[in-house]
Design a protein around this motif. Structure first.
Motif, PDB file in Angstrom:
ATOM      1  N   UNK A 443     -22.546   6.993 -29.020  1.00 23.31           N
ATOM      2  CA  UNK A 443     -22.258   5.842 -29.871  1.00 23.31           C
ATOM      3  C   UNK A 443     -23.349   5.596 -30.909  1.00 23.31           C
ATOM      4  N   UNK A 444     -24.601   5.840 -30.561  1.00 20.11           N
ATOM      5  CA  UNK A 444     -25.675   5.638 -31.538  1.00 20.11           C
ATOM      6  C   UNK A 444     -25.604   6.690 -32.635  1.00 20.11           C
ATOM      7  N   UNK A 445     -25.252   7.916 -32.293  1.00 20.41           N
ATOM      8  CA  UNK A 445     -25.092   8.950 -33.318  1.00 20.41           C
ATOM      9  C   UNK A 445     -23.922   8.624 -34.234  1.00 20.41           C
ATOM     10  N   UNK A 446     -22.850   8.140 -33.635  1.00 21.41           N
ATOM     11  CA  UNK A 446     -21.692   7.754 -34.446  1.00 21.41           C
ATOM     12  C   UNK A 446     -22.068   6.621 -35.396  1.00 21.41           C
ATOM     13  N   UNK A 447     -22.826   5.651 -34.899  1.00 25.83           N
ATOM     14  CA  UNK A 447     -23.218   4.519 -35.733  1.00 25.83           C
ATOM     15  C   UNK A 447     -24.098   4.959 -36.895  1.00 25.83           C
ATOM     16  N   UNK A 448     -25.012   5.889 -36.623  1.00 22.92           N
ATOM     17  CA  UNK A 448     -25.893   6.381 -37.689  1.00 22.92           C
ATOM     18  C   UNK A 448     -25.087   7.094 -38.774  1.00 22.92           C
ATOM     19  N   UNK A 449     -24.119   7.894 -38.352  1.00 26.38           N
ATOM     20  CA  UNK A 449     -23.281   8.604 -39.330  1.00 26.38           C
ATOM     21  C   UNK A 449     -22.385   7.627 -40.079  1.00 26.38           C
ATOM     22  N   UNK A 450     -21.927   6.599 -39.383  1.00 24.01           N
ATOM     23  CA  UNK A 450     -21.101   5.577 -40.020  1.00 24.01           C
ATOM     24  C   UNK A 450     -21.885   4.864 -41.125  1.00 24.01           C
ATOM     25  N   UNK A 451     -23.132   4.544 -40.868  1.00 28.87           N
ATOM     26  CA  UNK A 451     -23.946   3.868 -41.871  1.00 28.87           C
ATOM     27  C   UNK A 451     -24.176   4.771 -43.088  1.00 28.87           C
ATOM     28  N   UNK A 452     -24.344   6.057 -42.843  1.00 28.81           N
ATOM     29  CA  UNK A 452     -24.512   6.985 -43.963  1.00 28.81           C
ATOM     30  C   UNK A 452     -23.238   7.068 -44.786  1.00 28.81           C
ATOM     31  N   UNK A 453     -22.099   7.050 -44.113  1.00 32.61           N
ATOM     32  CA  UNK A 453     -20.823   7.058 -44.840  1.00 32.61           C
ATOM     33  C   UNK A 453     -20.646   5.771 -45.630  1.00 32.61           C
ATOM     34  N   UNK A 454     -21.079   4.621 -45.052  1.00 30.42           N
ATOM     35  CA  UNK A 454     -21.011   3.356 -45.775  1.00 30.42           C
ATOM     36  C   UNK A 454     -21.893   3.353 -47.006  1.00 30.42           C
ATOM     37  N   UNK A 455     -23.075   3.954 -46.904  1.00 31.07           N
ATOM     38  CA  UNK A 455     -23.971   4.049 -48.050  1.00 31.07           C
ATOM     39  C   UNK A 455     -23.363   4.927 -49.142  1.00 31.07           C
ATOM     40  N   UNK A 456     -22.772   6.053 -48.730  1.00 25.10           N
ATOM     41  CA  UNK A 456     -22.132   6.944 -49.712  1.00 25.10           C
ATOM     42  C   UNK A 456     -20.974   6.237 -50.402  1.00 25.10           C
ATOM     43  N   UNK A 457     -20.195   5.481 -49.649  1.00 20.84           N
ATOM     44  CA  UNK A 457     -19.082   4.731 -50.227  1.00 20.84           C
ATOM     45  C   UNK A 457     -19.568   3.706 -51.239  1.00 20.84           C
ATOM     46  N   UNK A 458     -20.659   3.014 -50.920  1.00 22.29           N
ATOM     47  CA  UNK A 458     -21.213   2.007 -51.827  1.00 22.29           C
ATOM     48  C   UNK A 458     -21.664   2.646 -53.140  1.00 22.29           C
ATOM     49  N   UNK A 459     -22.358   3.757 -53.057  1.00 21.50           N
ATOM     50  CA  UNK A 459     -22.834   4.431 -54.266  1.00 21.50           C
ATOM     51  C   UNK A 459     -21.670   5.002 -55.081  1.00 21.50           C
ATOM     52  N   UNK A 460     -20.599   5.416 -54.391  1.00 22.68           N
ATOM     53  CA  UNK A 460     -19.396   5.861 -55.086  1.00 22.68           C
ATOM     54  C   UNK A 460     -18.798   4.722 -55.909  1.00 22.68           C
ATOM     55  N   UNK A 461     -18.664   3.553 -55.310  1.00 23.86           N
ATOM     56  CA  UNK A 461     -18.090   2.410 -56.027  1.00 23.86           C
ATOM     57  C   UNK A 461     -18.958   2.048 -57.227  1.00 23.86           C
TER      58      UNK A 461
END
Length: 554
Positions: A443-461
């Motif tokens: 779950x911690x690995x999933x959360x870390x990857x999720x945050x990276x995906x959220x950061x990528x999404x923010x920079x995309x927008x």
């Protein structure tokens, strides 16, 4: 005769009497102990053979769980335990906002009501209360289809359906049998109504206890904490009395036999579409059996599924992805399969009744067409090792427990982390500490990857907005918007799924990896639209191939 010899005779006789008395007492105690053991064994066998005493008679309008609790007190206590030690209502008791913990969610859901109020989920006891007070309902228009899962709705569906079919919809007729045709018809009729309309209808539907209007769990204040529906004061004709219940016994059990059953028409339609398609479903053997049969009748989980499958199907009535707004009937997107991209393809192929393309919402910042994921626990579980191994949802979230001689499923539905011994260690023979460490690592690995995906999404927008500010119009951004939708669909898929990646950790990582990739593709494409035309690179020098080591400068 010597004097001492005359005295020994009474002593010997007294000793024999004592021995006989002790032997009698031991025999009596032994007999009593054996009798107690036999009686206890017989009693326990009877308890196991007859697990409940019918105190009240139940029927198809017994929505109120309290009468069920008279027959099944241990199950009822477990169901109530989903509230914890005490039911906590009121604004001060609301769970933490996800929007505060993960601010990128506001940008993911920009233009959609989830961007104004989105909180951590609580147990089944709160599923109707928390929906009734969320600002998504009190501040913005919502569809009555949302109550398909948050309320115990099948009696309401059946009543509306019978009325639409021109048949008897009296309490006596409703109590007599479960009419799936009427449930389906009522479900279709109700799906396009507003939330407040359906909530009012649900409060007035019979629940089996007409003289009692106090539900087990306190109802949400009408119109939430500010007395509003969709930003307007609660209508004067909205019913202030009457009971609406969260998921209760009748949603998963036949009131006559207590057999597990599926009652939600959304699931019935969705699993039927899956069976009639060609997508692999190796973890659902009854579908393979039906596909290889004569197919004279549509696939019906209540008729064709095994009991072990049903121990997951009753959960999959709600813990899934679906469309639940009011432009069409609530739909499970399973015709192409249960994988993330299968569901995405289904939405891409879907049109509304007016012929327009399917959309959940238009992104509030970029204007891109967007799909909103609900909570696809069943679908992600379907891609994991537990599903392939025949482990059902209930095996882990409702583990078996002993109450006297009776073996029953815990109805305190919760995370298996709370019940490691009974949920996990029947199969995994490692220590509790090691198992908890495994879960938390996933779950911690999933959360870390999720945050990276959220950061990528923010920079995309941000990049898309900059491209628009530089003059790029929607036509120029058309392909970028498709990439945005794909990136956000994948991010939302894992963010909204409530196992934090545990149900299928490799699949969750794959999906988040794709989200990051699509976000970066969209970001690069948008930056190219923002910036001046790139200069030519044809005249730049290119170093020729060298050997193992690069020669040092002289």
């Amino acid at each position: 005769m010597p004097k001492n010899a005359m005295q020994s005779t009474p002593d010997k006789q007294s000793g024999k009497a004592t021995v006989l008395l002790l032997a009698f007492l031991v025999a009596a105690i032994g007999t009593a102990l054996v009798a107690w053991v036999l009686i206890t064994m017989f009693t326990h066998k009877q308890e196991a053979r007859v697990p409940y005493v019918q105190v009240v008679e139940l029927n198809e309008i017994s929505v109120d769980p309290e009468p069920w609790g008279l027959n099944w007190p241990h199950h009822f206590d477990g169901w109530k335990a989903t509230a914890g030690d005490k039911f906590y209502g009121g604004s001060s008791a609301m769970p933490q906002s996800k929007l505060e913990k993960q601010p990128w969610l506001k940008r993911l859901y920009a233009g959609y009501a989830f961007s104004i109020d989105y909180r951590q989920a609580r147990g089944h006891a709160y599923m109707l209360y928390d929906q009734g007070v969320t600002e998504r309902v009190t501040k913005k228009p919502q569809a009555g289809a949302c109550l398909h899962c948050h309320g115990s709705t099948t009696v309401l569906y059946r009543k509306v359906g019978l009325e639409a079919l021109g048949e008897d919809s009296s309490d006596e007729a409703l109590a007599a049998d479960f009419n799936m045709e009427a449930v389906q018809k009522g479900f279709e009729e109700v799906s396009t109504k507003t939330y407040e309309e359906v909530l009012a209808m649900l409060k007035q539907a019979p629940d089996g206890t007409p003289d009692e209007n106090e539900p087990v769990f306190p109802p949400a204040p009408v119109g939430g904490f500010e007395g509003e529906f969709a930003g307007q004061p609660v209508p004067e004709d909205h019913p202030m009395v009457g009971e609406a219940h969260p998921v209760t016994c009748i949603d998963c059990h036949n009131p006559k036999t207590m057999a597990i059953r599926v009652t939600r028409p959304g699931f019935v339609n969705g699993i039927r579409a899956l069976a009639e398609g060609e997508a692999p479903a190796p973890h659902l053997p009854s579908i393979a059996k039906w596909r290889n049969g004569d197919r004279n009748e549509p696939y019906d989980p209540n008729a064709h599924a095994s009991r072990q499958e049903m121990r997951s199907f009753v959960c999959a009535q709600c813990h899934v992805e679906y469309y639940c707004a009011n432009k069409k009937t609530l739909t499970f997107p399973w015709k192409n399969g249960l994988r993330m991209e299968d569901e995405e393809r289904t939405w891409e192929e879907t049109t509304f009744p007016d012929g327009s393309d399917f959309v959940d919402y238009i992104h509030g910042e970029t204007g891109a067409v967007t799909y909103k994921v609900q909570h696809p626990e069943f679908e992600l579980w379907s891609q994991g090792i537990h599903a392939r191994s025949g482990v059902s949802c209930a095996d882990c979230h409702m583990p078996y427990q002993r109450v006297g001689a009776a073996k029953l499923s815990s109805h305190n539905v919760q995370s298996p982390l709370k019940t490691i011994n009974s949920s996990c260690q029947n199969c995994h023979h490692q220590s509790e500490t090691e198992l908890v460490d495994r879960i938390e690592t996933i779950q911690s690995r999933n959360q870390a990857l999720l945050e990276r995906a959220g950061e990528a999404m923010t920079e995309m927008i941000d990049a898309i907005l900059e491209a628009k500010a530089a003059g790029a119009d929607d036509e120029a951004l058309k392909d970028v918007f498709v990439l945005q939708r794909k990136a956000m669909w994948r991010l939302d898929y894992i963010s909204s799924e409530n196992s934090r990646g545990f149900h299928a950790d490799q699949e969750a990582a794959r999906i988040l990896g794709e989200s990051i990739d699509y976000s970066r593709q969209a970001q690069v494409a948008a930056l190219r639209l923002r910036a001046p035309e790139a200069p030519s690179t044809a005249d730049l020098p290119i170093e020729e191939v060298q050997g193992v080591t690069t020669p040092q400068e002289e």
